[in-house]
Write a protein that holds these residues in place. Structure first.
Motif, mmCIF file in Angstrom:
data_model
loop_
_atom_site.group_PDB
_atom_site.id
_atom_site.type_symbol
_atom_site.label_atom_id
_atom_site.label_comp_id
_atom_site.label_asym_id
_atom_site.label_seq_id
_atom_site.Cartn_x
_atom_site.Cartn_y
_atom_site.Cartn_z
ATOM 1 N N ARG A 183 35.929 49.218 36.481
ATOM 2 C CA ARG A 183 35.605 48.688 35.140
ATOM 3 C C ARG A 183 36.810 48.813 34.216
ATOM 4 N NH1 ARG A 183 30.465 51.299 36.291
ATOM 5 N NH2 ARG A 183 28.833 49.698 36.416
ATOM 6 N N ALA A 184 37.508 49.929 34.293
ATOM 7 C CA ALA A 184 38.674 50.128 33.435
ATOM 8 C C ALA A 184 39.769 49.124 33.766
ATOM 9 C CB ALA A 184 39.198 51.557 33.588
ATOM 10 N N LEU A 185 40.022 48.888 35.046
ATOM 11 C CA LEU A 185 41.047 47.921 35.436
ATOM 12 C C LEU A 185 40.659 46.508 35.020
ATOM 13 C CD1 LEU A 185 41.928 49.298 38.986
ATOM 14 C CD2 LEU A 185 43.415 49.313 36.967
ATOM 15 N N THR A 195 45.766 40.243 24.328
ATOM 16 C CA THR A 195 46.956 40.646 23.578
ATOM 17 C C THR A 195 48.180 39.812 23.924
ATOM 18 O OG1 THR A 195 47.406 42.371 25.237
ATOM 19 C CG2 THR A 195 46.153 43.022 23.274
ATOM 20 N N GLY A 196 48.018 38.834 24.807
ATOM 21 C CA GLY A 196 49.113 37.926 25.097
ATOM 22 C C GLY A 196 50.156 38.461 26.057
ATOM 23 N N ASP A 197 49.779 39.425 26.912
ATOM 24 C CA ASP A 197 50.700 39.956 27.920
ATOM 25 C C ASP A 197 50.637 39.046 29.141
ATOM 26 O OD1 ASP A 197 52.049 41.281 29.898
ATOM 27 O OD2 ASP A 197 50.937 43.165 29.719
ATOM 28 N N PRO A 198 51.662 38.236 29.417
ATOM 29 C CA PRO A 198 51.566 37.242 30.494
ATOM 30 C C PRO A 198 51.471 37.852 31.887
ATOM 31 C CG PRO A 198 53.799 37.334 29.642
ATOM 32 C CD PRO A 198 52.962 38.187 28.736
ATOM 33 N N ASP A 199 52.054 39.037 32.092
ATOM 34 C CA ASP A 199 52.072 39.649 33.422
ATOM 35 C C ASP A 199 50.924 40.642 33.628
ATOM 36 O OD1 ASP A 199 54.470 38.277 34.019
ATOM 37 O OD2 ASP A 199 55.624 39.831 32.976
ATOM 38 N N GLY A 200 50.330 41.106 32.540
ATOM 39 C CA GLY A 200 49.317 42.149 32.631
ATOM 40 C C GLY A 200 48.101 41.791 33.468
ATOM 41 N N PRO A 201 47.487 40.630 33.248
ATOM 42 C CA PRO A 201 46.283 40.303 34.017
ATOM 43 C C PRO A 201 46.505 40.358 35.519
ATOM 44 C CG PRO A 201 46.516 38.792 32.182
ATOM 45 C CD PRO A 201 47.785 39.605 32.234
ATOM 46 N N GLY A 202 47.598 39.777 35.992
ATOM 47 C CA GLY A 202 47.891 39.792 37.422
ATOM 48 C C GLY A 202 48.120 41.201 37.937
ATOM 49 N N PHE A 204 46.861 44.063 36.824
ATOM 50 C CA PHE A 204 45.617 44.832 36.935
ATOM 51 C C PHE A 204 44.679 44.246 37.997
ATOM 52 C CE2 PHE A 204 46.935 45.856 32.501
ATOM 53 C CZ PHE A 204 47.174 47.203 32.728
ATOM 54 N N ARG A 205 44.717 42.930 38.177
ATOM 55 C CA ARG A 205 43.908 42.327 39.243
ATOM 56 C C ARG A 205 44.411 42.764 40.621
ATOM 57 N NH1 ARG A 205 44.286 36.562 36.261
ATOM 58 N NH2 ARG A 205 42.566 36.820 34.777
ATOM 59 N N THR A 206 45.716 42.914 40.755
ATOM 60 C CA THR A 206 46.273 43.397 42.021
ATOM 61 C C THR A 206 45.771 44.807 42.324
ATOM 62 O OG1 THR A 206 48.259 42.038 41.804
ATOM 63 C CG2 THR A 206 48.410 43.976 43.233
#
Length: 238
Positions: A183-185, A195-202, A204-206
């Motif tokens: 849930r946290a990830l 927040t507009g972090d382009p690399d963050g979603p990928g 945390f999904r990894t």
């Protein structure tokens, strides 16, 4: 009959402000510029009135406006989103005007109009008591998740929610239940989008994929896992 309070909100551009509320579905009930500026809109029996800011006042770009209690907050957010997307070509989620996002189970959202007034739409039967620091009945990562939820859904502070989750996950991951870690990830992936972090979603999904969640585990937190994709779609120009 019961008394009725009518908020007076500030505007420096009455025409533009009233036009914005027309977009949301409000009806303009009064508009004048002489002998003084005054305007009013109404929807679902709720009126908002607009007056010029006091002369020489130190007015912030954004300021508290009013609270509007509604019977179907999710439906209202959906209607506003559709209207704003139709007008602007995308959902205005930053700057002025803008609307905050809405997650399943959430009980409020905020519209910030072109003049900077914050109008908070709240489900009429929202619980009267909210633990604004994370529920005292929780501990560890579960309490961190609850604290981040309050920052995200009630205070509209995505950056603070991200920091709280990132620090909390580092502190409690080793001892936390697997689903709380997932849930946290998932929440961090959504907040990275917000927040507009382009690399963050990928990123945390990894980390989520590396956990190897079972089908049952994924089903139990399906909403959380879908949240970042839902937010990306909501922000898109489609």
């Amino acid at each position: 009959m019961a008394d009725t309070a009518v908020p007076q909100l500030w505007t420096g551009d009455l025409t533009g402000t009233l036009d914005f509320y027309r977009t949301l579905g409000y009806t303009v009930t009064h508009e004048q510029t002489r002998p003084y500026v005054y305007g009013a809109v109404e929807d679902h029996g709720c009126a908002l009135h607009f007056v010029p800011a006091p002369k020489d006042a130190d007015t912030p770009a954004e300021r508290a406006g009013c609270i509007v209690l509604v019977d179907d907050v999710a439906g209202r957010h959906q209607a506003f989103t559709a209207a704003l997307r139709s007008r602007y070509g995308k959902v205005p989620a930053k700057g002025l005007p803008r609307i905050t996002r809405f997650r399943p189970g959430q009980s409020r959202f905020t519209v910030i109009d072109p003049a900077g007034n914050q109008v908070i739409y709240i489900q009429r039967d929202e619980p009267p008591e909210v633990e604004y620091g994370g529920s005292k009945e929780l501990d560890g990562l579960a309490r961190v998740l609850d604290n981040a939820r309050i920052l995200r859904d009630f205070k509209n502070d995505d950056k603070a929610a991200f920091r709280v989750l990132e620090v909390g996950l580092g502190r409690f991951r080793a001892e936390a239940p697997r689903l709380d870690v997932a849930r946290a990830l998932a929440a961090l992936a959504e907040l990275a989008v917000a927040t507009g972090d382009p690399d963050g979603p990928g990123r945390f999904r990894t980390r989520l994929r590396a956990m190897g969640l079972s089908a049952d585990e994924r089903a139990s937190i399906a909403d959380e896992l879908r949240a970042s994709d839902d937010l990306s779609a909501w922000l898109s120009e489609a």
